[in-house]
Scaffold this motif. Structure first.
Motif, PDB file in Angstrom:
ATOM      1  N   HIS A 139       0.816  -1.215   0.000  1.00  0.00           N
ATOM      2  CA  HIS A 139       0.000   0.000   0.000  1.00  0.00           C
ATOM      3  C   HIS A 139       0.849   1.264   0.000  1.00  0.00           C
ATOM      4  O   HIS A 139       1.955   1.282   0.542  1.00  0.00           O
ATOM      5  N   GLY A 140       0.315   2.296  -0.596  1.00  0.00           N
ATOM      6  CA  GLY A 140       0.978   3.590  -0.646  1.00  0.00           C
ATOM      7  C   GLY A 140       0.127   4.541  -1.461  1.00  0.00           C
ATOM      8  O   GLY A 140      -1.104   4.444  -1.455  1.00  0.00           O
ATOM      9  N   PHE A 141       0.763   5.455  -2.161  1.00  0.00           N
ATOM     10  CA  PHE A 141       0.053   6.448  -2.968  1.00  0.00           C
ATOM     11  C   PHE A 141       0.699   6.510  -4.352  1.00  0.00           C
ATOM     12  O   PHE A 141       1.922   6.591  -4.466  1.00  0.00           O
ATOM     13  N   ILE A 142      -0.137   6.449  -5.391  1.00  0.00           N
ATOM     14  CA  ILE A 142       0.336   6.649  -6.757  1.00  0.00           C
ATOM     15  C   ILE A 142       0.003   8.094  -7.147  1.00  0.00           C
ATOM     16  O   ILE A 142      -1.067   8.593  -6.806  1.00  0.00           O
ATOM     17  N   TYR A 143       0.928   8.747  -7.839  1.00  0.00           N
ATOM     18  CA  TYR A 143       0.676  10.148  -8.183  1.00  0.00           C
ATOM     19  C   TYR A 143       0.997  10.435  -9.638  1.00  0.00           C
ATOM     20  O   TYR A 143       1.751   9.715 -10.301  1.00  0.00           O
ATOM     21  N   ASN A 144       0.376  11.494 -10.136  1.00  0.00           N
ATOM     22  CA  ASN A 144       0.542  11.966 -11.508  1.00  0.00           C
ATOM     23  C   ASN A 144       1.748  12.896 -11.547  1.00  0.00           C
ATOM     24  O   ASN A 144       1.707  14.016 -11.036  1.00  0.00           O
ATOM     25  N   LYS A 145       2.849  12.417 -12.136  1.00  0.00           N
ATOM     26  CA  LYS A 145       4.078  13.212 -12.149  1.00  0.00           C
ATOM     27  C   LYS A 145       3.898  14.514 -12.928  1.00  0.00           C
ATOM     28  O   LYS A 145       4.477  15.550 -12.554  1.00  0.00           O
ATOM     29  N   ASP A 146       3.106  14.488 -13.988  1.00  0.00           N
ATOM     30  CA  ASP A 146       2.865  15.709 -14.763  1.00  0.00           C
ATOM     31  C   ASP A 146       2.163  16.752 -13.919  1.00  0.00           C
ATOM     32  O   ASP A 146       2.488  17.949 -13.964  1.00  0.00           O
ATOM     33  N   ALA A 147       1.174  16.316 -13.148  1.00  0.00           N
ATOM     34  CA  ALA A 147       0.431  17.243 -12.294  1.00  0.00           C
ATOM     35  C   ALA A 147       1.344  17.855 -11.243  1.00  0.00           C
ATOM     36  O   ALA A 147       1.275  19.068 -10.971  1.00  0.00           O
ATOM     37  N   PHE A 148       2.192  17.044 -10.625  1.00  0.00           N
ATOM     38  CA  PHE A 148       3.109  17.552  -9.612  1.00  0.00           C
ATOM     39  C   PHE A 148       4.057  18.590 -10.211  1.00  0.00           C
ATOM     40  O   PHE A 148       4.320  19.638  -9.596  1.00  0.00           O
ATOM     41  N   ALA A 149       4.567  18.311 -11.414  1.00  0.00           N
ATOM     42  CA  ALA A 149       5.485  19.252 -12.058  1.00  0.00           C
ATOM     43  C   ALA A 149       4.768  20.537 -12.450  1.00  0.00           C
ATOM     44  O   ALA A 149       5.292  21.640 -12.270  1.00  0.00           O
ATOM     45  N   GLU A 150       3.572  20.399 -12.968  1.00  0.00           N
ATOM     46  CA  GLU A 150       2.800  21.557 -13.428  1.00  0.00           C
ATOM     47  C   GLU A 150       2.455  22.516 -12.294  1.00  0.00           C
ATOM     48  O   GLU A 150       2.553  23.739 -12.434  1.00  0.00           O
ATOM     49  N   VAL A 151       2.066  21.960 -11.153  1.00  0.00           N
ATOM     50  CA  VAL A 151       1.646  22.787 -10.022  1.00  0.00           C
ATOM     51  C   VAL A 151       2.835  23.123  -9.113  1.00  0.00           C
ATOM     52  O   VAL A 151       2.728  23.971  -8.229  1.00  0.00           O
ATOM     53  N   GLY A 152       3.968  22.466  -9.345  1.00  0.00           N
ATOM     54  CA  GLY A 152       5.156  22.766  -8.552  1.00  0.00           C
ATOM     55  C   GLY A 152       5.122  22.168  -7.162  1.00  0.00           C
ATOM     56  O   GLY A 152       5.569  22.798  -6.197  1.00  0.00           O
ATOM     57  N   VAL A 153       4.609  20.946  -7.069  1.00  0.00           N
ATOM     58  CA  VAL A 153       4.474  20.263  -5.776  1.00  0.00           C
ATOM     59  C   VAL A 153       5.561  19.208  -5.636  1.00  0.00           C
ATOM     60  O   VAL A 153       5.829  18.443  -6.564  1.00  0.00           O
TER      61      VAL A 153
END
Length: 417
Positions: A139-153
């Protein structure tokens, strides 16, 4: 490969050479994994049969929702297959107690697996093992790398960073911060409470203490995860209360959500559906430098029908399942289902490699409700579903939820009385 688990005569080659198999033996395999049919036909069966002339395999699974009932009917009628794919804990333990699964506890190959790996298919006292562990899910968290880069997170590692990331996505407005609904209930507990919880109750230390009656569900470490889940609701998007599990999967793979609370079983499906690069991060710890704990949950094993007409051939197959060769085939053909053998397996899928790397960084545990604690009425696992939903919706306080769960467990479980 190590010395054969069940003795030299149990390898397929030796069986054929000794004349123990005068003609081909066909082993029938019972399973609920209908989506694995191609894997078995294209990879597992050819690999085993090539190494074990004289033994044929027939994999003919039953739909998951029907598997338990169909299997039990076949076992009672004496028509079940030679090999039984095992769900974890009580469902398989009941089959063993009823005399349907053979004891494999004296098999040398069981030394290829850790105590945590074997715990899902053992008697309560650990004296009998009745299924060879095949795989776990993490278990963990999957994330959208494009979204993180776009929003600067930045990818979070602590809870403060996690909620800061959610707040940043909420403020930006381009993405739903996190895709999870509460309609189907189970994911609130599975990808919510039992995902983040081990960092609070210290994994196996807390889980075993709860079974022993040394900790209670009203203790801070068991209540606090509900308080954290209570903060999630603000970031799940409009209408999350009616959102189903498939809805959440679609929101994420369509690129509309930034983060998905996940089990690693999603990897193969997400790889085919998402057109953006994905990453994964483990459940955030409270403070930087804290020991991390992950739910590395034993999910699937395989055992032998105690009344199999072909026990030698069945044992030869189980010997092979315990081998590094099988682990490598299974782990790479089904990314996100991680082999449980102690022999490291080189995985090819980058997202699967990210998940499994946490085993070297964190302490592993299993879902808190799955062993022993959900045998009575009320059922703690099912009650944890409802409690996790109530926490997210904010309809009950964490303290009230802990008290309710504790009262239910104590009503039938002696060590908690």
């Amino acid at each position: 490969m190590k010395k054969t688990i069940f003795g030299a005569l149990l390898s397929g080659t030796a069986l054929a050479a000794s004349g123990a198999l005068a003609a081909d033996v066909t082993l029938n395999i019972e399973s609920w994994r209908t989506d694995d049919l191609t894997l078995w036909q294209d990879k597992i069966i050819p690999a085993f049969e090539a190494a074990n002339p004289g033994i044929k395999l027939n994999f003919n699974p039953t739909a998951p929702a029907e598997y338990n009932a169909v299997l039990n009917s076949k076992l009672e009628a004496g028509s079940a297959g030679d090999l039984i794919t095992c769900r974890p804990f009580d469902a398989s333990l009941a089959l063993y107690d009823a005399g349907h699964l053979a004891d494999l506890g004296d098999a040398d190959g069981m030394s290829n697996f850790s105590d945590v790996a074997k715990s899902a298919w053992q008697s309560d006292d650990g004296s009998a093992s009745f299924c060879v562990p095949m795989a776990s899910v993490i278990h963990g968290f999957i994330y959208n790398k494009d979204a993180f880069a776009e929003v600067g997170v930045e990818v979070p590692t602590t809870e403060a960073e996690f909620f800061a990331a959610l707040e940043a996505f909420k403020a930006d407005g381009s993405y739903i911060p996190m895709a999870m609904g509460t309609n189907d209930q189970w994911e609130a507990a599975t990808m919510g409470y039992n995902n983040i919880g081990p960092n609070y109750w210290k994994g196996e230390e807390g889980r075993r203490a709860l079974i022993a009656g040394e900790q209670k569900l009203t203790d801070e470490q068991w209540v606090a995860p509900y308080a954290t889940l209570a903060k999630w609701g603000a970031y799940l998007g409009d209408g999350y209360e009616a959102q189903t599990y498939p809805d959440s999967q679609n929101l994420f793979t369509l690129g509309r959500a930034a983060i998905y609370p996940a089990g690693s079983w999603e990897i193969a499906g997400f790889n085919t559906q998402a057109d953006f690069e994905m990453g994964a991060f483990k459940p955030p710890v409270m403070n930087a430098g804290d020991t991390c704990y992950i739910s590395d949950h034993t999910d699937i094993g395989i055992g032998m029908n105690a009344k199999s007409a072909n026990p030698e051939a069945a044992k030869a197959f189980l010997n092979w399942v315990a081998s590094p060769e099988f682990a490598a085939i299974f782990g790479n053909a089904l990314p996100g289902f991680f082999p449980l053998s102690n022999t490291p397996v080189e995985l090819n899928d980058p997202l699967a490699k990210e998940f499994v790397s946490w085993r070297g960084e964190c302490e592993s545990t299993i879902r808190s409700t799955y062993q022993i604690l959900s045998r009575g009425t009320p059922n703690l696992e099912n009650d944890t579903w409802g409690a996790s939903v109530a926490a997210i919706k904010g309809t009950e306080t964490p303290e009230a939820l802990g008290a309710k769960l504790q009262a239910g467990l104590a009503s039938w479980y002696a060590p908690q009385q």
